[in-house]
Design a protein around this motif. Structure first.
Motif, PDB file in Angstrom:
ATOM      1  N   GLY A 365      63.646  10.391  -4.633  1.00 17.47           N
ATOM      2  CA  GLY A 365      64.263   9.596  -3.592  1.00 17.47           C
ATOM      3  C   GLY A 365      63.214   8.967  -2.693  1.00 17.47           C
ATOM      4  O   GLY A 365      62.292   8.287  -3.145  1.00 17.47           O
ATOM      5  N   GLN A 366      63.325   9.221  -1.394  1.00 19.79           N
ATOM      6  CA  GLN A 366      62.373   8.690  -0.427  1.00 19.79           C
ATOM      7  C   GLN A 366      61.145   9.594  -0.265  1.00 19.79           C
ATOM      8  O   GLN A 366      60.231   9.264   0.483  1.00 19.79           O
ATOM      9  CB  GLN A 366      63.060   8.531   0.934  1.00 19.79           C
ATOM     10  N   ARG A 367      61.126  10.733  -0.955  1.00 15.18           N
ATOM     11  CA  ARG A 367      60.016  11.681  -0.820  1.00 15.18           C
ATOM     12  C   ARG A 367      58.893  11.313  -1.785  1.00 15.18           C
ATOM     13  O   ARG A 367      59.126  11.099  -2.976  1.00 15.18           O
ATOM     14  CB  ARG A 367      60.518  13.092  -1.124  1.00 15.18           C
ATOM     15  N   SER A 368      57.691  11.283  -1.290  1.00 11.69           N
ATOM     16  CA  SER A 368      56.527  10.986  -2.125  1.00 11.69           C
ATOM     17  C   SER A 368      56.039  12.247  -2.819  1.00 11.69           C
ATOM     18  O   SER A 368      56.258  13.370  -2.344  1.00 11.69           O
ATOM     19  CB  SER A 368      55.394  10.408  -1.265  1.00 11.69           C
ATOM     20  N   ALA A 369      55.370  12.057  -3.938  1.00 13.74           N
ATOM     21  CA  ALA A 369      54.763  13.198  -4.623  1.00 13.74           C
ATOM     22  C   ALA A 369      53.636  13.768  -3.771  1.00 13.74           C
ATOM     23  O   ALA A 369      52.976  13.043  -3.021  1.00 13.74           O
ATOM     24  CB  ALA A 369      54.238  12.761  -5.988  1.00 13.74           C
ATOM     25  N   ALA A 370      53.428  15.074  -3.894  1.00 16.43           N
ATOM     26  CA  ALA A 370      52.383  15.718  -3.090  1.00 16.43           C
ATOM     27  C   ALA A 370      51.924  17.000  -3.768  1.00 16.43           C
ATOM     28  O   ALA A 370      52.698  17.662  -4.470  1.00 16.43           O
ATOM     29  CB  ALA A 370      52.889  16.033  -1.682  1.00 16.43           C
ATOM     30  N   ASP A 371      50.638  17.333  -3.565  1.00 13.64           N
ATOM     31  CA  ASP A 371      50.088  18.613  -4.004  1.00 13.64           C
ATOM     32  C   ASP A 371      50.121  19.558  -2.804  1.00 13.64           C
ATOM     33  O   ASP A 371      49.385  19.365  -1.833  1.00 13.64           O
ATOM     34  CB  ASP A 371      48.657  18.439  -4.515  1.00 13.64           C
ATOM     35  N   LEU A 372      50.968  20.561  -2.882  1.00 12.36           N
ATOM     36  CA  LEU A 372      51.176  21.462  -1.757  1.00 12.36           C
ATOM     37  C   LEU A 372      50.464  22.787  -1.996  1.00 12.36           C
ATOM     38  O   LEU A 372      50.525  23.343  -3.097  1.00 12.36           O
ATOM     39  CB  LEU A 372      52.674  21.732  -1.547  1.00 12.36           C
ATOM     40  N   GLU A 373      49.780  23.288  -0.959  1.00 13.66           N
ATOM     41  CA  GLU A 373      49.238  24.634  -1.040  1.00 13.66           C
ATOM     42  C   GLU A 373      50.385  25.630  -1.128  1.00 13.66           C
ATOM     43  O   GLU A 373      51.503  25.360  -0.669  1.00 13.66           O
ATOM     44  CB  GLU A 373      48.363  24.927   0.180  1.00 13.66           C
ATOM     45  N   VAL A 374      50.080  26.786  -1.710  1.00 18.58           N
ATOM     46  CA  VAL A 374      51.132  27.767  -1.974  1.00 18.58           C
ATOM     47  C   VAL A 374      51.877  28.137  -0.700  1.00 18.58           C
ATOM     48  O   VAL A 374      53.118  28.190  -0.671  1.00 18.58           O
ATOM     49  CB  VAL A 374      50.531  29.017  -2.640  1.00 18.58           C
ATOM     50  N   GLY A 375      51.160  28.386   0.385  1.00 21.72           N
ATOM     51  CA  GLY A 375      51.806  28.774   1.630  1.00 21.72           C
ATOM     52  C   GLY A 375      52.711  27.674   2.164  1.00 21.72           C
ATOM     53  O   GLY A 375      53.816  27.939   2.660  1.00 21.72           O
ATOM     54  N   THR A 376      52.272  26.432   2.053  1.00 19.71           N
ATOM     55  CA  THR A 376      53.076  25.297   2.518  1.00 19.71           C
ATOM     56  C   THR A 376      54.335  25.138   1.675  1.00 19.71           C
ATOM     57  O   THR A 376      55.439  24.914   2.197  1.00 19.71           O
ATOM     58  CB  THR A 376      52.246  24.008   2.465  1.00 19.71           C
ATOM     59  N   LEU A 377      54.182  25.258   0.351  1.00 23.80           N
ATOM     60  CA  LEU A 377      55.342  25.154  -0.529  1.00 23.80           C
ATOM     61  C   LEU A 377      56.344  26.264  -0.219  1.00 23.80           C
ATOM     62  O   LEU A 377      57.561  26.025  -0.202  1.00 23.80           O
ATOM     63  CB  LEU A 377      54.908  25.230  -1.992  1.00 23.80           C
ATOM     64  N   GLY A 378      55.835  27.466   0.039  1.00 25.29           N
ATOM     65  CA  GLY A 378      56.724  28.565   0.379  1.00 25.29           C
ATOM     66  C   GLY A 378      57.555  28.265   1.612  1.00 25.29           C
ATOM     67  O   GLY A 378      58.756  28.574   1.669  1.00 25.29           O
ATOM     68  N   ALA A 379      56.925  27.650   2.621  1.00 24.05           N
ATOM     69  CA  ALA A 379      57.653  27.302   3.845  1.00 24.05           C
ATOM     70  C   ALA A 379      58.717  26.241   3.562  1.00 24.05           C
ATOM     71  O   ALA A 379      59.828  26.292   4.108  1.00 24.05           O
ATOM     72  CB  ALA A 379      56.672  26.812   4.910  1.00 24.05           C
ATOM     73  N   VAL A 380      58.395  25.269   2.696  1.00 22.63           N
ATOM     74  CA  VAL A 380      59.359  24.226   2.343  1.00 22.63           C
ATOM     75  C   VAL A 380      60.565  24.836   1.627  1.00 22.63           C
ATOM     76  O   VAL A 380      61.727  24.531   1.949  1.00 22.63           O
ATOM     77  CB  VAL A 380      58.691  23.156   1.458  1.00 22.63           C
ATOM     78  N   LEU A 381      60.291  25.703   0.655  1.00 20.14           N
ATOM     79  CA  LEU A 381      61.379  26.320  -0.098  1.00 20.14           C
ATOM     80  C   LEU A 381      62.211  27.251   0.782  1.00 20.14           C
ATOM     81  O   LEU A 381      63.443  27.322   0.633  1.00 20.14           O
ATOM     82  CB  LEU A 381      60.817  27.080  -1.297  1.00 20.14           C
ATOM     83  N   LEU A 382      61.562  27.948   1.687  1.00 23.74           N
ATOM     84  CA  LEU A 382      62.298  28.820   2.591  1.00 23.74           C
ATOM     85  C   LEU A 382      63.254  28.003   3.462  1.00 23.74           C
ATOM     86  O   LEU A 382      64.394  28.417   3.714  1.00 23.74           O
ATOM     87  CB  LEU A 382      61.323  29.610   3.473  1.00 23.74           C
ATOM     88  N   ALA A 383      62.793  26.844   3.910  1.00 23.92           N
ATOM     89  CA  ALA A 383      63.655  25.985   4.727  1.00 23.92           C
ATOM     90  C   ALA A 383      64.875  25.522   3.930  1.00 23.92           C
ATOM     91  O   ALA A 383      65.994  25.473   4.458  1.00 23.92           O
ATOM     92  CB  ALA A 383      62.860  24.785   5.234  1.00 23.92           C
ATOM     93  N   VAL A 384      64.655  25.166   2.649  1.00 23.88           N
ATOM     94  CA  VAL A 384      65.784  24.757   1.806  1.00 23.88           C
ATOM     95  C   VAL A 384      66.777  25.897   1.658  1.00 23.88           C
ATOM     96  O   VAL A 384      68.001  25.719   1.812  1.00 23.88           O
ATOM     97  CB  VAL A 384      65.277  24.304   0.422  1.00 23.88           C
ATOM     98  N   ALA A 385      66.274  27.097   1.362  1.00 28.67           N
ATOM     99  CA  ALA A 385      67.151  28.246   1.138  1.00 28.67           C
ATOM    100  C   ALA A 385      67.926  28.625   2.392  1.00 28.67           C
ATOM    101  O   ALA A 385      69.142  28.868   2.344  1.00 28.67           O
ATOM    102  CB  ALA A 385      66.333  29.440   0.640  1.00 28.67           C
ATOM    103  N   THR A 386      67.247  28.683   3.522  1.00 36.18           N
ATOM    104  CA  THR A 386      67.919  29.097   4.762  1.00 36.18           C
ATOM    105  C   THR A 386      68.922  28.043   5.225  1.00 36.18           C
ATOM    106  O   THR A 386      69.971  28.386   5.781  1.00 36.18           O
ATOM    107  CB  THR A 386      66.893  29.384   5.864  1.00 36.18           C
ATOM    108  N   ASP A 387      68.600  26.773   5.000  1.00 34.89           N
ATOM    109  CA  ASP A 387      69.536  25.726   5.387  1.00 34.89           C
ATOM    110  C   ASP A 387      70.824  25.815   4.566  1.00 34.89           C
ATOM    111  O   ASP A 387      71.936  25.720   5.112  1.00 34.89           O
ATOM    112  CB  ASP A 387      68.884  24.358   5.208  1.00 34.89           C
ATOM    113  N   LEU A 388      70.694  26.004   3.255  1.00 32.95           N
ATOM    114  CA  LEU A 388      71.882  26.134   2.417  1.00 32.95           C
ATOM    115  C   LEU A 388      72.653  27.409   2.739  1.00 32.95           C
ATOM    116  O   LEU A 388      73.893  27.396   2.790  1.00 32.95           O
ATOM    117  CB  LEU A 388      71.473  26.115   0.939  1.00 32.95           C
ATOM    118  N   ALA A 389      71.933  28.511   2.962  1.00 30.73           N
ATOM    119  CA  ALA A 389      72.614  29.758   3.321  1.00 30.73           C
ATOM    120  C   ALA A 389      73.374  29.597   4.629  1.00 30.73           C
ATOM    121  O   ALA A 389      74.502  30.087   4.779  1.00 30.73           O
ATOM    122  CB  ALA A 389      71.598  30.898   3.432  1.00 30.73           C
ATOM    123  N   GLY A 390      72.762  28.904   5.582  1.00 25.65           N
ATOM    124  CA  GLY A 390      73.440  28.667   6.845  1.00 25.65           C
ATOM    125  C   GLY A 390      74.698  27.831   6.671  1.00 25.65           C
ATOM    126  O   GLY A 390      75.708  28.058   7.357  1.00 25.65           O
TER     127      GLY A 390
END
Length: 575
Positions: A365-390
């Motif tokens: 979509g509007q998101r560009s490709a990116a190389d994410l460090e493991v810790g950063t990717l973890g924070a992104v995925l956690l945000a997705v999971a918590t948002d859906l759980a909420g």
């Protein structure tokens, strides 16, 4: 507005206009059995009457024609919007049969798109017509509609876009199939568990486990797996494994098995002191789940197993490989679970000293490709999971789904690294010892052993019939592989759709195959008439006179299976 090939398509309007809705819902393949063959009314006969300037009593000639043209549209939002518009117009015209045909077509399109939440309203409207005018329904359509009603109720579990008022639909299903039916007990059990009411869920679990299988209960081979997954979540690992015993022993005939049951057993085996067995199961099941479109719901378990089984590096590799699929999930619940499992993987990888690694997140979509460090990717995925759980918890009025995610993130490895068997398709990048040898790089004459070995590496189930024909079933397709030519140098793959059409639909079958061959390269589609019913088949032939390497053959088999399954899915989706 025009249909395929530039043909003008009739505009059909009704009060209120189209009810489209957004098209950003989750995409994925519905589980096996989502499109039972069912017996539907035969709109093709009605279409034939249109050409003679007449329509059946109570039917609109324009609506029948519009339905025929809408069925020619490709699967997607435009097709669903067209069916909704036709259904609305049919309601206004008092043409109940056309309204039902349009909504049945809408339901089947939504199932193909993996958007079960769109079934709720059309299934409800069709059932209301069934109660009011049962005489206009063909034999078997009532059973088909109750199956669709079950899928619509299950949408409550998969997305917060369906309101809790859908719970009342369980009472209506119970009225239709019986209060003690397997499907009713299962739905009440799973809904109670989803809301966090474990005592009530356990009560319904006992009734579900003791109920006799019925047509609305789904695949009998998968019901024990669904029960085992519940038991494992409740912490009863021994009972979960007991539920899976017959399936794991091969006593159940189901195209999802044994890989689905092996995945369900991963964490129970790991937590019950059988890590070696779990390791073998993971490698075998993931060979299939890594590429199969409908396997997204199982990926979270594979990620959690690798993370908790002491393989953070492998877990990261699997996460990087499967991350693009998060943009096209099966539904919101499985997206939440995948993101939570991915966040756990990243967290444990950081603890294991792998925080310097990066993972490629593709553009979407509007998101560009990116190389994410493991810790950063973890924070992104956690945000997705918590948002859906909420979102689920806000709809449910509980905090259960957020609590599940928190519990997953608090997990830590059970022990040291679990032994894993060699698995070239996944571990090919782990070291030079996995590089293909010179023998694998040299083309060799095609043999039966090469075909079966390639299928073995994929983890597929098959049989070798007389005449050296290899036969297997993938979803709604039965696919045969054999060697043709004077020297057996031609690889021939023939796909047979399991759904059959009556001989009276010959013209429609020819039109479907002609349309397929016009729009797609593989497989070459045709109609076979063995007498009685029509078999829709397709084939792919590849001349390998100069030989083939194992890697090349694997690509050819994968292409034949993928296109063959797509063809069979399209046949199954025919009205």
């Amino acid at each position: 507005m025009s249909g395929p090939g530039g043909r003008p398509r009739r505009e059909v309007s009704g009060p209120g206009g189209p009810r489209g809705g957004d098209s950003s819902g989750p995409v994925g393949r519905p589980d096996r059995g989502a499109r039972g063959p069912g017996v539907r009314a035969t709109p093709l006969g009605d279409v034939g009457l249109v050409g003679h300037g007449r329509a059946p009593a109570g039917r609109s000639r324009e609506l029948i024609s519009a339905l025929a043209e809408a069925r020619d549209l490709p699967d997607g939002p435009e097709r669903m919007m067209e069916f909704e518009r036709i259904a609305t117009a049919a309601d206004a015209a008092g043409d109940d049969r056309s309204a039902v045909d349009a909504r049945l077509a809408l339901i089947e399109t939504a199932l193909v798109q993996g958007e079960r939440w769109r079934l709720v309203e059309p299934a409800r409207r069709c059932l209301a017509v069934l109660d009011r005018r049962p005489e206009i329904f063909a034999e078997g359509e009532g059973e088909l509609l109750t199956r669709y009603q079950r899928y619509a109720i299950e949408a409550l579990l998969g997305t917060p876009r369906v309101g809790l008022d859908q719970l009342r639909a369980v009472d209506d299903l119970a009225r239709r199939v019986g209060a003690d039916a397997e499907a009713v007990a299962e739905l009440r059990c799973r809904i109670a568990d989803h809301l966090g009411d474990e005592p009530t869920a356990r009560e319904w679990y006992e009734r579900w486990a003791g109920a006799d299988p019925d047509v609305t209960g789904g695949c009998p081979g998968c019901a024990p797996v669904r029960r085992a997954e519940l038991l494992a979540d409740w912490g009863d690992q021994a009972a979960a494994l007991a539920e899976l015993a017959d399936v794991l022993d091969g006593a159940v005939d189901c195209t999802d098995q044994p890989e689905r049951s092996l995945t369900a057993a991963l964490l129970p085996w790991l937590r019950s002191g059988e890590p070696e067995r779990a390791g073998v199961a993971h490698v075998r099941a993931y060979r299939r789940h890594r590429t199969e479109r409908g396997s997204f719901p199982y990926l979270a378990t594979h990620l959690r197993f690798c993370a908790l089984g002491g393989h953070p590096g492998r877990a990261l590799e699997l996460l990087a490989e499967q991350l693009p699929r998060l943009d096209h999930p099966y539904d919101d619940l499985t997206a939440m679970e995948f993101a939570a499992a991915g966040a756990l993987v990243c967290h444990l990888a950081v603890e294991a000293g792998l925080d310097g690694r990066t993972v490629r997140r593709p553009a979407y979509g509007q998101r560009s490709a990116a190389d994410l460090e493991v810790g950063t990717l973890g924070a992104v995925l956690l945000a997705v999971a918590t948002d859906l759980a909420g979102s689920f918890d806000a709809r449910n009025g509980t905090g259960h789904q957020s609590g599940r995610i928190a519990a997953w993130l608090a997990e830590r490895p059970v022990a040291g690294a679990v032994p894993l068997p060699a698995d070239d398709p996944i571990d090919e990048a782990e070291g030079p010892e996995d590089d293909p040898g010179s023998a694998d790089l040299e083309p060799a004459p095609l043999t039966l052993e090469m075909i079966t070995s390639a299928l073995d590496r994929r983890g597929d189930r098959y049989a070798v019939e007389p005449g050296a024909t290899v036969v297997g079933r993938w979803g709604d397709a039965v696919i045969q592989f054999r060697r043709l030519g004077e020297r057996g140098e031609i690889l021939h793959a023939r796909s047979l759709a399991t759904r059959r059409l009556p001989a009276t639909r010959r013209a429609e079958a020819y039109a479907f195959c002609n349309g397929w061959n016009h729009d797609r390269l593989l497989p070459k589609a045709y109609v076979h008439d063995p007498g009685g019913e029509l078999v829709l088949a397709g084939d792919v032939s590849t001349d390998l006179a100069h030989g083939v390497t194992p890697t090349q053959l694997a690509v050819l088999l994968n292409a034949a299976i993928t296109t063959g399954v797509a063809y069979a899915d399209a046949v199954a989706a025919l009205p």
